[in-house]
Scaffold this motif. Sequence first.
Motif, PDB file in Angstrom:
ATOM      1  N   VAL A  93       0.855  -1.076   0.258  1.00  0.00           N
ATOM      2  CA  VAL A  93      -0.196  -0.213  -0.133  1.00  0.00           C
ATOM      3  C   VAL A  93       1.069   1.281  -0.066  1.00  0.00           C
ATOM      4  CG1 VAL A  93      -1.359   1.392   1.564  1.00  0.00           C
ATOM      5  CG2 VAL A  93      -2.001  -1.087   1.141  1.00  0.00           C
ATOM      6  N   GLU A  94       2.109   1.188   0.812  1.00  0.00           N
ATOM      7  CA  GLU A  94       3.041   2.236   0.566  1.00  0.00           C
ATOM      8  C   GLU A  94       3.475   2.771  -0.599  1.00  0.00           C
ATOM      9  OE1 GLU A  94       4.710   2.519   5.389  1.00  0.00           O
ATOM     10  OE2 GLU A  94       5.984   1.558   3.570  1.00  0.00           O
ATOM     11  N   TYR A  95       3.750   1.424  -1.234  1.00  0.00           N
ATOM     12  CA  TYR A  95       4.394   1.821  -2.540  1.00  0.00           C
ATOM     13  C   TYR A  95       3.477   2.184  -3.451  1.00  0.00           C
ATOM     14  CZ  TYR A  95       6.590   0.069  -6.762  1.00  0.00           C
ATOM     15  OH  TYR A  95       6.937  -0.053  -8.356  1.00  0.00           O
ATOM     16  N   LEU A  96       2.255   1.899  -3.628  1.00  0.00           N
ATOM     17  CA  LEU A  96       1.297   2.178  -4.598  1.00  0.00           C
ATOM     18  C   LEU A  96       1.065   3.668  -4.074  1.00  0.00           C
ATOM     19  CD1 LEU A  96      -0.657  -0.978  -4.921  1.00  0.00           C
ATOM     20  CD2 LEU A  96       0.902  -0.169  -6.343  1.00  0.00           C
ATOM     21  N   ARG A  97       0.786   3.912  -3.017  1.00  0.00           N
ATOM     22  CA  ARG A  97       0.092   5.371  -2.551  1.00  0.00           C
ATOM     23  C   ARG A  97       1.295   6.292  -2.388  1.00  0.00           C
ATOM     24  NH1 ARG A  97      -0.635   9.522  -1.574  1.00  0.00           N
ATOM     25  NH2 ARG A  97      -2.322  10.576  -0.533  1.00  0.00           N
ATOM     26  N   GLU A  98       2.411   6.040  -2.368  1.00  0.00           N
ATOM     27  CA  GLU A  98       3.898   6.783  -2.404  1.00  0.00           C
ATOM     28  C   GLU A  98       3.614   7.577  -0.957  1.00  0.00           C
ATOM     29  OE1 GLU A  98       4.334   9.150  -5.619  1.00  0.00           O
ATOM     30  OE2 GLU A  98       3.936   7.394  -7.093  1.00  0.00           O
ATOM     31  N   ALA A  99       3.428   6.815   0.169  1.00  0.00           N
ATOM     32  CA  ALA A  99       2.973   7.421   1.520  1.00  0.00           C
ATOM     33  C   ALA A  99       3.507   6.354   2.694  1.00  0.00           C
ATOM     34  CB  ALA A  99       1.712   7.909   1.574  1.00  0.00           C
ATOM     35  N   GLU A 100       3.825   6.963   3.688  1.00  0.00           N
ATOM     36  CA  GLU A 100       4.379   6.187   4.749  1.00  0.00           C
ATOM     37  C   GLU A 100       3.596   5.977   6.028  1.00  0.00           C
ATOM     38  OE1 GLU A 100       6.912   3.564   6.483  1.00  0.00           O
ATOM     39  OE2 GLU A 100       7.661   4.586   5.010  1.00  0.00           O
ATOM     40  N   PHE A 101       3.218   4.789   6.472  1.00  0.00           N
ATOM     41  CA  PHE A 101       2.375   4.403   7.673  1.00  0.00           C
ATOM     42  C   PHE A 101       3.069   4.994   8.852  1.00  0.00           C
ATOM     43  CE2 PHE A 101       0.179   1.087   5.009  1.00  0.00           C
ATOM     44  CZ  PHE A 101      -1.137   1.324   5.319  1.00  0.00           C
ATOM     45  N   ASN A 102       2.491   5.717   9.532  1.00  0.00           N
ATOM     46  CA  ASN A 102       3.119   6.110  10.845  1.00  0.00           C
ATOM     47  C   ASN A 102       3.270   4.961  11.902  1.00  0.00           C
ATOM     48  OD1 ASN A 102       3.002   8.715   9.843  1.00  0.00           O
ATOM     49  ND2 ASN A 102       0.995   9.235  10.582  1.00  0.00           N
ATOM     50  N   GLN A 103       2.482   3.952  11.803  1.00  0.00           N
ATOM     51  CA  GLN A 103       2.361   2.789  12.803  1.00  0.00           C
ATOM     52  C   GLN A 103       1.880   1.513  12.330  1.00  0.00           C
ATOM     53  OE1 GLN A 103      -0.068   5.141  15.812  1.00  0.00           O
ATOM     54  NE2 GLN A 103      -1.671   3.896  15.501  1.00  0.00           N
ATOM     55  N   THR A 104       2.130   0.467  12.939  1.00  0.00           N
ATOM     56  CA  THR A 104       1.513  -0.750  12.454  1.00  0.00           C
ATOM     57  C   THR A 104       0.014  -0.712  12.732  1.00  0.00           C
ATOM     58  OG1 THR A 104       3.521  -1.658  12.978  1.00  0.00           O
ATOM     59  CG2 THR A 104       1.553  -2.929  12.822  1.00  0.00           C
ATOM     60  N   VAL A 105      -0.572  -1.255  11.638  1.00  0.00           N
ATOM     61  CA  VAL A 105      -2.185  -1.493  11.776  1.00  0.00           C
ATOM     62  C   VAL A 105      -2.751  -2.734  12.421  1.00  0.00           C
ATOM     63  CG1 VAL A 105      -4.532  -1.295  10.765  1.00  0.00           C
ATOM     64  CG2 VAL A 105      -2.368   0.274  10.081  1.00  0.00           C
ATOM     65  N   PRO A 106      -3.479  -2.895  13.644  1.00  0.00           N
ATOM     66  CA  PRO A 106      -3.679  -4.117  14.147  1.00  0.00           C
ATOM     67  C   PRO A 106      -4.863  -4.604  13.412  1.00  0.00           C
ATOM     68  CG  PRO A 106      -3.407  -2.562  15.815  1.00  0.00           C
ATOM     69  CD  PRO A 106      -3.486  -1.825  14.372  1.00  0.00           C
TER      70      PRO A 106
END
Length: 556
Positions: A93-106
Amino acid sequence: MVRALSFVVVVSLVLSATFPAALAASVSANGSAAVATASAGEAPQVNAPDDPEEDVIGWENGYWYNESIDVDQSDGLSEAETEAFVARSMARVEYLREAEFNQTVPVEVISRDEYRNSSGSESTNTTEFDHWNDQVWEALFIVGESTGSSSALGETTGSSVAGYYSPVDDEIKVITDDPDTPTVNNATLVHELVHALQDQRYDLTDAAYRADTQDGELAVDGVVEGEANYIEARYSQRCGDEWSCVKPAESGGSGSGADFNLGVYLTIFNPYSDGPVYVADVVEERGWDGFERRFRNPPNSTEQVIHVTDEEPVPIAFNSTARDGWQTYSSLGENGSDTAGEASIYAMFWYQAREYGADTVNPSGLFETTSEYDAYNYDAAPSAGWGNDRVFPYHNGTGEDAGHGYVWVTEWDTESDATEFRETYVRILDAHDVEETEEGYYEIPDGSFADTFAIEQNGTRVTVVNGPDAAAVSDIRPSLSPTNATTTTREPTETETTAADDTATREPTETEPTTTADPTTSETPTGAETTTTGAGFGFAVAALAVALAGLLARFR
């Protein structure tokens, strides 16, 4: 009031994998919906590159977006497999959206029974809201009196939710029929991870992602669900050839038919269909930075999403002139009214053609799409040219013995658009064996939409009044009573004119409730043609209607 469940903030309906197939089979139309579904891939195995020294886009919790993982969910997912599956999906998702998650999603897996038991909305005003909402869906000729909107919505959505992201818990919940051997669909996981990323970047509980009308909610969802389905489609395109993807668990299927209300489903599916096209257009023209600006200021009508336009709705002022006990629900919706919008009006015409043979639109036209991201085509002549609308449900008395009706005021871009809408709407009435009374009203004699109607066109405005009988219609909107206006046949000529509606001009008496909004609206130009036909129509789909869950019930 509680407006149950927003597609966006509360729960995310993952319909793309279930609705198109069921609808296509039910309609038996040629062609197929262009909805991406993530399939098992046989791409070459890719060994894990070295981990970066710091977190980067495309890498999450030890996994790169393009590396292979050892996950087999044929016998259910283990905890370790789930962690790897989620981490790599986040990286993708990060690669496709070109954006970084701030934290892990449970990610939590729950049973469908648990979901159903926890998804009832709570409201101290449920009965009043249900009556109000019933009139909206009845006005749209999608849910009749024999069913009720709450029941139809519950039946339509109860078995189709594959998962959702809760911004309150910052957690994804995946729904499964067998929690002892949990499995996760690729598309569901990616879709909900996009919502988690949106929440981390924009805060989905912000007021910008809520609306007071059905059309407003669907429009906001056009970017929220649109982005999720856009990323999901781009992910699916890579499965098999470019990326190896976790194989889905075996499924017995759900049959070829649809056991839900297709009109309701088509209405709430609009953001998942036209939203991705809207998002793709913005991204291709302005990049992700341009889309981010649009996401922070989402569209306010489905017309904007369907046609990728910035055209603003025309303000509509309204004063209630009802008498003899008839009154609006002033505390619900937007000063007692809802806005159906272009998507819901199209769903009305399509549903009536498909279910009752009304001569409105060609049901197969739904499949005539032009974008690889588009599932269905919501653009049709009788609903295009929408300028705005407001549906005002009315009641007389309380409880089960109360009378119900509505006034639906619609504005159109041109007089020709208004005429086309009115004539097509009247053909819905014809499909229900409408009869004309001596007084000039039109009555549907039986069935779930049995009622009395009056319709007036005044230039670009078409007003529909509905009630249980002619006396009620006259009392709900006296100015549209056939005794006060010339009634025409259902095929009026260009020379037929009648007295103009006094909408927003007649001063109510002290006993008449007044509801106003957007008082800057200009009145119908002097000399504009007015055509009144005694016939009615279902109107403005109420509250974004997916009474799916009270997981994040919003109080207005």
